[in-house]
Structures are given as structure tokens and as C-alpha cells.
Design a protein around this motif. Structure first.
Motif, PDB file in Angstrom:
ATOM      1  N   GLU A  59       0.832  -1.205   0.000  1.00 14.81           N
ATOM      2  CA  GLU A  59       0.000   0.000   0.000  1.00 14.81           C
ATOM      3  C   GLU A  59       0.868   1.257   0.000  1.00 14.81           C
ATOM      4  OE1 GLU A  59      -2.691  -0.202   3.299  1.00 14.81           O
ATOM      5  OE2 GLU A  59      -3.838  -1.852   2.406  1.00 14.81           O
ATOM      6  N   PHE A  60       1.950   1.232   0.758  1.00 15.94           N
ATOM      7  CA  PHE A  60       2.841   2.385   0.802  1.00 15.94           C
ATOM      8  C   PHE A  60       3.462   2.639  -0.568  1.00 15.94           C
ATOM      9  CE2 PHE A  60       7.123   4.138   1.318  1.00 15.94           C
ATOM     10  CZ  PHE A  60       6.806   5.342   1.940  1.00 15.94           C
ATOM     11  N   MET A  61       3.951   1.577  -1.203  1.00 15.28           N
ATOM     12  CA  MET A  61       4.581   1.728  -2.513  1.00 15.28           C
ATOM     13  C   MET A  61       3.563   2.183  -3.551  1.00 15.28           C
ATOM     14  SD  MET A  61       7.689   1.318  -1.946  1.00 15.28           S
ATOM     15  CE  MET A  61       8.270   1.389  -3.607  1.00 15.28           C
ATOM     16  N   ALA A  62       2.350   1.641  -3.488  1.00 15.38           N
ATOM     17  CA  ALA A  62       1.300   2.073  -4.419  1.00 15.38           C
ATOM     18  C   ALA A  62       0.983   3.543  -4.180  1.00 15.38           C
ATOM     19  CB  ALA A  62       0.052   1.219  -4.238  1.00 15.38           C
ATOM     20  N   GLY A  63       0.950   3.959  -2.933  1.00 20.96           N
ATOM     21  CA  GLY A  63       0.698   5.363  -2.612  1.00 20.96           C
ATOM     22  C   GLY A  63       1.780   6.264  -3.156  1.00 20.96           C
ATOM     23  N   HIS A  97      -7.856  13.213 -18.903  1.00 16.94           N
ATOM     24  CA  HIS A  97      -8.155  13.538 -17.499  1.00 16.94           C
ATOM     25  C   HIS A  97      -9.073  12.476 -16.899  1.00 16.94           C
ATOM     26  CE1 HIS A  97     -10.346  15.851 -14.303  1.00 16.94           C
ATOM     27  NE2 HIS A  97      -9.088  16.046 -13.944  1.00 16.94           N
ATOM     28  N   ARG A  98     -10.107  12.108 -17.634  1.00 18.45           N
ATOM     29  CA  ARG A  98     -11.055  11.103 -17.150  1.00 18.45           C
ATOM     30  C   ARG A  98     -10.357   9.760 -16.953  1.00 18.45           C
ATOM     31  NH1 ARG A  98     -14.946  11.016 -21.160  1.00 18.45           N
ATOM     32  NH2 ARG A  98     -15.378  13.155 -20.583  1.00 18.45           N
ATOM     33  N   GLN A  99      -9.469   9.379 -17.869  1.00 15.77           N
ATOM     34  CA  GLN A  99      -8.728   8.123 -17.736  1.00 15.77           C
ATOM     35  C   GLN A  99      -7.833   8.129 -16.503  1.00 15.77           C
ATOM     36  OE1 GLN A  99      -6.781   7.917 -21.567  1.00 15.77           O
ATOM     37  NE2 GLN A  99      -8.146   6.269 -22.239  1.00 15.77           N
ATOM     38  N   MET A 100      -7.175   9.248 -16.271  1.00 18.46           N
ATOM     39  CA  MET A 100      -6.307   9.349 -15.087  1.00 18.46           C
ATOM     40  C   MET A 100      -7.136   9.223 -13.803  1.00 18.46           C
ATOM     41  SD  MET A 100      -3.185   9.625 -16.076  1.00 18.46           S
ATOM     42  CE  MET A 100      -2.250  10.401 -14.785  1.00 18.46           C
ATOM     43  N   LEU A 101      -8.284   9.884 -13.773  1.00 16.41           N
ATOM     44  CA  LEU A 101      -9.145   9.784 -12.585  1.00 16.41           C
ATOM     45  C   LEU A 101      -9.670   8.362 -12.401  1.00 16.41           C
ATOM     46  CD1 LEU A 101     -11.150  13.133 -12.738  1.00 16.41           C
ATOM     47  CD2 LEU A 101      -9.220  12.547 -11.251  1.00 16.41           C
ATOM     48  N   ASP A 102      -9.954   7.661 -13.497  1.00 14.50           N
ATOM     49  CA  ASP A 102     -10.395   6.262 -13.402  1.00 14.50           C
ATOM     50  C   ASP A 102      -9.294   5.373 -12.835  1.00 14.50           C
ATOM     51  OD1 ASP A 102     -12.936   6.792 -14.342  1.00 14.50           O
ATOM     52  OD2 ASP A 102     -12.482   6.209 -16.423  1.00 14.50           O
ATOM     53  N   ILE A 103      -8.051   5.633 -13.237  1.00 13.46           N
ATOM     54  CA  ILE A 103      -6.921   4.868 -12.695  1.00 13.46           C
ATOM     55  C   ILE A 103      -6.846   5.064 -11.185  1.00 13.46           C
ATOM     56  CG2 ILE A 103      -4.392   4.760 -12.590  1.00 13.46           C
ATOM     57  CD1 ILE A 103      -4.398   5.358 -15.613  1.00 13.46           C
ATOM     58  N   LEU A 104      -6.961   6.311 -10.747  1.00 14.57           N
ATOM     59  CA  LEU A 104      -6.908   6.587  -9.310  1.00 14.57           C
ATOM     60  C   LEU A 104      -8.079   5.926  -8.586  1.00 14.57           C
ATOM     61  CD1 LEU A 104      -5.837  10.341  -9.190  1.00 14.57           C
ATOM     62  CD2 LEU A 104      -4.425   8.313  -8.863  1.00 14.57           C
ATOM     63  N   ARG A 105      -9.263   6.019  -9.151  1.00 18.74           N
ATOM     64  CA  ARG A 105     -10.455   5.447  -8.519  1.00 18.74           C
ATOM     65  C   ARG A 105     -10.309   3.942  -8.361  1.00 18.74           C
ATOM     66  NH1 ARG A 105     -13.903   7.268 -12.036  1.00 18.74           N
ATOM     67  NH2 ARG A 105     -13.729   9.368 -11.239  1.00 18.74           N
ATOM     68  N   VAL A 109      -8.184   5.613  -4.608  1.00 16.94           N
ATOM     69  CA  VAL A 109      -7.847   6.999  -4.287  1.00 16.94           C
ATOM     70  C   VAL A 109      -9.124   7.832  -4.359  1.00 16.94           C
ATOM     71  CG1 VAL A 109      -6.512   9.025  -4.980  1.00 16.94           C
ATOM     72  CG2 VAL A 109      -5.520   6.739  -5.162  1.00 16.94           C
ATOM     73  N   LYS A 110      -9.310   8.673  -3.351  1.00 16.85           N
ATOM     74  CA  LYS A 110     -10.473   9.560  -3.314  1.00 16.85           C
ATOM     75  C   LYS A 110     -10.002  10.990  -3.110  1.00 16.85           C
ATOM     76  CE  LYS A 110     -13.477   6.043  -1.442  1.00 16.85           C
ATOM     77  NZ  LYS A 110     -14.129   5.514  -0.273  1.00 16.85           N
ATOM     78  N   ALA A 111     -10.704  11.905  -3.764  1.00 19.22           N
ATOM     79  CA  ALA A 111     -10.397  13.327  -3.593  1.00 19.22           C
ATOM     80  C   ALA A 111     -10.968  13.795  -2.259  1.00 19.22           C
ATOM     81  CB  ALA A 111     -10.996  14.134  -4.741  1.00 19.22           C
ATOM     82  N   ILE A 112     -10.272  14.723  -1.631  1.00 16.38           N
ATOM     83  CA  ILE A 112     -10.748  15.311  -0.379  1.00 16.38           C
ATOM     84  C   ILE A 112     -11.702  16.440  -0.739  1.00 16.38           C
ATOM     85  CG2 ILE A 112     -10.075  16.603   1.676  1.00 16.38           C
ATOM     86  CD1 ILE A 112      -7.333  15.181   1.469  1.00 16.38           C
ATOM     87  N   GLU A 113     -12.912  16.358  -0.228  1.00 15.30           N
ATOM     88  CA  GLU A 113     -13.897  17.420  -0.458  1.00 15.30           C
ATOM     89  C   GLU A 113     -13.629  18.523   0.564  1.00 15.30           C
ATOM     90  OE1 GLU A 113     -15.932  17.493  -3.002  1.00 15.30           O
ATOM     91  OE2 GLU A 113     -15.235  15.516  -3.641  1.00 15.30           O
ATOM     92  N   TYR A 148      -5.787  14.365  -1.856  1.00 19.06           N
ATOM     93  CA  TYR A 148      -6.220  12.992  -2.115  1.00 19.06           C
ATOM     94  C   TYR A 148      -5.843  12.081  -0.954  1.00 19.06           C
ATOM     95  CZ  TYR A 148      -6.819  14.507  -6.941  1.00 19.06           C
ATOM     96  OH  TYR A 148      -7.221  15.163  -8.069  1.00 19.06           O
ATOM     97  N   VAL A 149      -6.678  11.058  -0.735  1.00 19.76           N
ATOM     98  CA  VAL A 149      -6.410  10.011   0.244  1.00 19.76           C
ATOM     99  C   VAL A 149      -6.585   8.656  -0.432  1.00 19.76           C
ATOM    100  CG1 VAL A 149      -7.095  11.331   2.290  1.00 19.76           C
ATOM    101  CG2 VAL A 149      -8.801  10.001   1.077  1.00 19.76           C
ATOM    102  N   VAL A 150      -5.858   7.668   0.061  1.00 25.82           N
ATOM    103  CA  VAL A 150      -6.070   6.288  -0.359  1.00 25.82           C
ATOM    104  C   VAL A 150      -6.255   5.496   0.925  1.00 25.82           C
ATOM    105  CG1 VAL A 150      -3.598   5.751  -0.513  1.00 25.82           C
ATOM    106  CG2 VAL A 150      -5.244   4.334  -1.725  1.00 25.82           C
ATOM    107  N   GLY A 151      -7.454   4.978   1.107  1.00 30.15           N
ATOM    108  CA  GLY A 151      -7.779   4.310   2.369  1.00 30.15           C
ATOM    109  C   GLY A 151      -7.712   5.322   3.500  1.00 30.15           C
ATOM    110  N   ASP A 152      -6.911   5.019   4.508  1.00 29.47           N
ATOM    111  CA  ASP A 152      -6.724   5.939   5.643  1.00 29.47           C
ATOM    112  C   ASP A 152      -5.496   6.815   5.462  1.00 29.47           C
ATOM    113  OD1 ASP A 152      -8.907   4.819   6.877  1.00 29.47           O
ATOM    114  OD2 ASP A 152      -7.728   3.379   8.044  1.00 29.47           O
TER     115      ASP A 152
END
Length: 166
Positions: A59-63, A97-105, A109-113, A148-152
Motif C-alpha cells: 500500500e505504501f509503494m502504491a501510494g 483527465h477522465r482516464q487518469m481519474l479512473d486509474i486513481l479510482r 484513491v479519493k479526492a478530499i472534499e 487525495y487520500v487512499v484508504g486511511d
């Protein structure tokens, strides 16, 4: 008579009391079984710890890898803001842009509101404090860079403008 009483009182004479070999074998068996159970439990704990550490490292390396993609997404968003709607290149930038966001999703990965939320130093980095009568104290007035956050785990805090009382 005393001799007769002694003859009738058969008390077995204690010879050197030797431990029963069967009891000794049982104690040894119980000790070995206890050692076996403890060793099995230690190994199981070791295996679980190694699995957890391996998962955390992955998870760390992916982050770390995902963090390197964030500036690219920022640049694509800036290009979309700057490009007029009738620009023929805009559609290609939108698709990328949409493809990059899909990769993150897909990677969790979630955007911080941040906009309109209360300032939280765990997720926001205040770069501007501005007096405002229309916003409450500590409210995020503008998001300058998305976080952005990934998990916690926080990948990047949102850079924000925060309201302060006038």
C-alpha cells in the motif's frame, strides 16, 4: 501381647519411593505438547505479522506511485480551465483527465472534499487566511489544489483558503 498387636498391624514398609515411570512420561508428553502449541501459535502470529507488513508495504509503494500521478492530473485540470469550450484539443484533454481519474479510482484513491468544509489540519493545508463576513470562522472558502487520500493514508493535503472572522 505387644508382639501380637505388631503382627496383626500390617503396615507396608515404604521402600525408596520411586516416581512412577508412567507419570514421568505423561509429564514429559504434556510439556512437549505445550511447547508444540506455543510454537504453533508463535508461527501463526509471525505469519499474520508478515502478511500485514507485506500488505502495508504494498500500500505504501502504491501510494508513492500514485502521488507521482497527482501533478499530471493537476496540469490536466489547469488545461481544462484555460481551454475554451470550442477548442478541438479540449476533448482529448478531457478524455485523458477522465482516464487518469479512473486509474486513481480503481486504486482506491479519493479526492478530499474541502470546499465549504471546516478546516482540518489532517487533510487541509491552509495557504491563505482571509477575512470574510459571508463564511464562518475556519470554513474553507476556496480549494487551490485538490488533496487525495487512499484508504486511511493521506497522499496529499488539499491546499485551501480559510475564512477568519472580520
Amino acid at each position: 501381647m505387644t508382639e501380637a498387636i505388631n503382627d496383626q498391624d500390617p503396615q507396608p514398609q515404604q521402600e525408596d519411593a520411586q516416581p512412577d515411570p508412567l507419570d514421568e512420561i505423561r509429564r514429559e508428553r504434556d510439556a512437549l505438547q505445550d511447547r508444540l502449541l506455543r510454537t504453533a501459535a508463535e508461527f501463526d502470529n509471525y505469519r499474520k505479522r508478515m502478511d500485514r507488513e507485506r500488505r502495508d508495504l504494498a500500500e505504501f509503494m502504491a501510494g508513492e506511485e500514485l502521488t507521482e500521478l497527482l501533478p499530471i492530473i493537476d496540469n490536466l485540470e489547469r488545461a481544462l480551465q484555460a481551454a475554451p469550450d470550442d477548442d478541438p484539443l479540449r476533448k482529448g484533454v478531457e478524455l485523458t483527465h477522465r482516464q487518469m481519474l479512473d486509474i486513481l479510482r480503481k486504486r482506491g484513491v479519493k479526492a478530499i472534499e474541502a470546499l465549504g468544509a471546516d478546516f482540518d489540519p489532517n487533510f487541509h493545508q491552509a495557504v491563505i487566511h482571509e477575512e470574510s463576513t459571508t463564511h464562518r470562522e475556519g470554513e474553507v472558502m476556496a480549494e487551490l489544489q485538490r488533496g487525495y487520500v487512499v484508504g486511511d493514508r493521506l497522499l496529499r493535503p488539499a491546499m485551501v483558503k480559510v475564512a477568519k472572522s472580520a
